[in-house]
Design a protein around this motif. Structure first.
Motif, PDB file in Angstrom:
ATOM      1  N   UNK A 136       0.839  -1.210   0.000  1.00  0.00           N
ATOM      2  CA  UNK A 136       0.000   0.000   0.000  1.00  0.00           C
ATOM      3  C   UNK A 136       0.866   1.250   0.000  1.00  0.00           C
ATOM      4  N   UNK A 137       2.016   1.192   0.658  1.00  0.00           N
ATOM      5  CA  UNK A 137       2.938   2.335   0.668  1.00  0.00           C
ATOM      6  C   UNK A 137       3.582   2.527  -0.705  1.00  0.00           C
ATOM      7  N   UNK A 138       3.820   1.424  -1.405  1.00  0.00           N
ATOM      8  CA  UNK A 138       4.371   1.515  -2.761  1.00  0.00           C
ATOM      9  C   UNK A 138       3.362   2.176  -3.692  1.00  0.00           C
ATOM     10  N   UNK A 139       2.103   1.769  -3.594  1.00  0.00           N
ATOM     11  CA  UNK A 139       1.048   2.381  -4.412  1.00  0.00           C
ATOM     12  C   UNK A 139       0.962   3.873  -4.124  1.00  0.00           C
ATOM     13  N   UNK A 140       1.048   4.231  -2.844  1.00  0.00           N
ATOM     14  CA  UNK A 140       0.986   5.651  -2.466  1.00  0.00           C
ATOM     15  C   UNK A 140       2.101   6.442  -3.149  1.00  0.00           C
ATOM     16  N   UNK A 141       3.324   5.882  -3.122  1.00  0.00           N
ATOM     17  CA  UNK A 141       4.462   6.594  -3.714  1.00  0.00           C
ATOM     18  C   UNK A 141       4.306   6.730  -5.233  1.00  0.00           C
ATOM     19  N   UNK A 142       3.793   5.703  -5.884  1.00  0.00           N
ATOM     20  CA  UNK A 142       3.586   5.794  -7.336  1.00  0.00           C
ATOM     21  C   UNK A 142       2.545   6.856  -7.663  1.00  0.00           C
ATOM     22  N   UNK A 143       1.461   6.873  -6.888  1.00  0.00           N
ATOM     23  CA  UNK A 143       0.362   7.805  -7.165  1.00  0.00           C
ATOM     24  C   UNK A 143       0.733   9.253  -6.847  1.00  0.00           C
ATOM     25  N   UNK A 144       1.733   9.459  -6.021  1.00  0.00           N
ATOM     26  CA  UNK A 144       2.205  10.824  -5.785  1.00  0.00           C
ATOM     27  C   UNK A 144       2.722  11.438  -7.085  1.00  0.00           C
ATOM     28  N   UNK A 145       3.378  10.622  -7.892  1.00  0.00           N
ATOM     29  CA  UNK A 145       3.953  11.101  -9.149  1.00  0.00           C
ATOM     30  C   UNK A 145       3.025  10.885 -10.340  1.00  0.00           C
ATOM     31  N   UNK A 146       2.179   9.860 -10.228  1.00  0.00           N
ATOM     32  CA  UNK A 146       1.275   9.527 -11.342  1.00  0.00           C
ATOM     33  C   UNK A 146      -0.120   9.244 -10.798  1.00  0.00           C
ATOM     34  N   UNK A 147      -0.843  10.296 -10.406  1.00  0.00           N
ATOM     35  CA  UNK A 147      -2.165  10.106  -9.796  1.00  0.00           C
ATOM     36  C   UNK A 147      -3.202   9.504 -10.727  1.00  0.00           C
ATOM     37  N   UNK A 148      -2.921   9.512 -12.021  1.00  0.00           N
ATOM     38  CA  UNK A 148      -3.894   8.978 -12.976  1.00  0.00           C
ATOM     39  C   UNK A 148      -3.635   7.513 -13.321  1.00  0.00           C
ATOM     40  N   UNK A 149      -2.578   6.926 -12.766  1.00  0.00           N
ATOM     41  CA  UNK A 149      -2.352   5.506 -13.001  1.00  0.00           C
ATOM     42  C   UNK A 149      -3.385   4.695 -12.223  1.00  0.00           C
ATOM     43  N   UNK A 150      -3.814   3.581 -12.794  1.00  0.00           N
ATOM     44  CA  UNK A 150      -4.875   2.773 -12.190  1.00  0.00           C
ATOM     45  C   UNK A 150      -4.302   1.491 -11.578  1.00  0.00           C
ATOM     46  N   UNK A 151      -4.858   1.128 -10.437  1.00  0.00           N
ATOM     47  CA  UNK A 151      -4.447  -0.092  -9.731  1.00  0.00           C
ATOM     48  C   UNK A 151      -5.684  -0.935  -9.439  1.00  0.00           C
ATOM     49  N   UNK A 152      -5.566  -2.225  -9.605  1.00  0.00           N
ATOM     50  CA  UNK A 152      -6.650  -3.133  -9.245  1.00  0.00           C
ATOM     51  C   UNK A 152      -6.048  -4.503  -8.972  1.00  0.00           C
ATOM     52  N   UNK A 153      -6.828  -5.350  -8.273  1.00  0.00           N
ATOM     53  CA  UNK A 153      -6.334  -6.690  -8.007  1.00  0.00           C
ATOM     54  C   UNK A 153      -6.838  -7.250  -6.698  1.00  0.00           C
ATOM     55  N   UNK A 154      -5.932  -7.909  -5.970  1.00  0.00           N
ATOM     56  CA  UNK A 154      -6.261  -8.602  -4.735  1.00  0.00           C
ATOM     57  C   UNK A 154      -5.477  -7.970  -3.595  1.00  0.00           C
TER      58      UNK A 154
END
Length: 380
Positions: A24-42
């Motif tokens: 979840x912290x990795x997703x947070x860091x990615x979205x700081x730079x790319x808020x429009x990237x999409x994440x989905x899964x389990x």
């Protein structure tokens, strides 16, 4: 923060609570730079809070032991079928797998068939057992992101693209109160050394280890040499802690890092909590006890000198390990008395301080995020 004209989609698969927390912290860091990237899964609630769409929740996937896996096999197969269908229908730019190797390595095969790159965050423990998985990893994984420094050497030798990210626990230890506030809140005496007891989070662990821990500290408590607290977990029957309550030992919930950090020393069930305790700067005694058949099978399958990550990473016995017949009240009491020697305490604290420096030389979440971003943007 910038919008990408070609926003990426990342499928994330975390099947256990610890893994979903770390990613979840990795997703947070990615979205700081790319808020429009999409994440989905389990994953779980923490991933969802960071903007990841959940197709399955970790509550549906956290099974312990062979019998539980067999019992839930229809559910597991249904999840796999649905997730494979999502690979075809949504065609992610990258699959990010998190630990959970029994399921995730099989899923990597499906992603590879479709030409989808696969990153793996938090490696399977091939160094302990399962070295046969190394050939599958070589074949299926685009990049391995490891959280233990010696893992990189293993993968480098095998020709696997690998990066040591640092350990995520070093970013997650936070103390909301001071030691004085903690002692006051739980009616503890700051002038008496505190020994924290961490008997694990599974029912069998607590049943096996808590009684011997309580017996080990009983005489020392009555002599006024120490005081003790137990770190409790809420997702087990609270009656498991009745023995501690009857002995007059406080059971403290939801303050694990404070329980670890503000103690003079701790007695800890083998597992991730041993590393957490060391990262909090606290000397510890590791205890492990299981059924003899399970123990002998484990000894046959696992070829390691030590069982605790503190010693494995350090490649020396930094903290004592009391295993099976050695995990008894007398041996635990002797270990507690040993750590009351200032020279031994100081020597141990120096070693665990070096361990923390090694594991925190990088921000795990930022390193993993930057590796994913670099790969995907280079493909644009």
């Amino acid at each position: 923060m910038s919008a990408n004209p070609d926003p990426k989609t990342i499928m994330v698969l975390a099947g256990e609570p610890s893994g979903e927390k770390h990613v979840s912290f990795v997703i947070r860091e990615i979205r700081k730079l790319h808020p429009d990237w999409q994440f989905y899964g389990m994953g779980g609630d923490l991933m969802q809070q960071e903007g990841c769409e959940l197709l399955f929740h970790v509550n549906q996937t956290s099974f312990m032991g062979f019998a539980e896996v067999v019992k839930h096999l229809p559910v597991i197969l249904d999840m796999k079928k649905t997730l494979i269908g999502t690979l075809d229908s949504r065609k992610p730019d990258l699959v990010l797998l998190v630990d959970y190797p029994g399921f995730n390595l099989r899923f990597a095969e499906e992603a590879q068939k479709r030409g989808i790159p696969v990153f793996y965050f938090i490696s399977p423990q091939i160094w302990a057992w399962g070295k046969g998985r190394l050939k599958d990893i070589q074949r299926l994984i685009t990049k391995m992101l490891v959280i233990l420094p010696f893992e990189k050497k293993l993968y480098d030798a095998a020709g696997v693209d690998c990066e040591f990210t640092g350990h995520p626990l070093t970013e997650q230890i936070a103390l909301p109160i001071t030691k004085s506030e903690f002692f006051q809140a739980h009616h503890l005496n700051e002038s008496v050394p505190l020994v924290s007891l961490l008997p694990g989070s599974r029912v069998q662990e607590i049943k096996s280890l808590l009684p011997l821990m309580i017996e080990a500290v009983d005489l020392l408590r009555r002599e006024g040499k120490i005081q003790a607290v137990v770190a409790g977990v809420r997702f087990v029957d609270s009656g498991l802690y009745d023995l501690a309550v009857k002995a007059g030992i406080p059971v403290i919930f939801d303050e694990t890092h404070s329980v670890m950090s503000f103690a003079q020393q701790a007695v800890v069930a083998s597992g991730t909590a041993t590393l957490e305790t060391a990262l909090c700067g606290t000397p510890l005694t590791v205890v492990y006890k299981t059924s003899w058949p399970t123990y002998f099978i484990g000894r046959y399958l696992v070829n390691l000198k030590w069982i605790s990550l503190v010693n494995i990473i350090s490649d020396e016995e930094v903290v004592p390990e009391l295993i099976q017949h050695e995990a008894n009240p007398l041996s635990v009491r002797k270990s507690i008395l040993r750590f009351m020697d200032p020279a031994i305490r100081s020597q141990t604290m120096d070693k665990i301080s070096r361990l923390r420096s090694l594991l925190s030389e990088k921000s795990a979440s930022k390193s993993a995020a930057n590796s994913v971003i670099s790969f995907l943007t280079s493909k644009s």
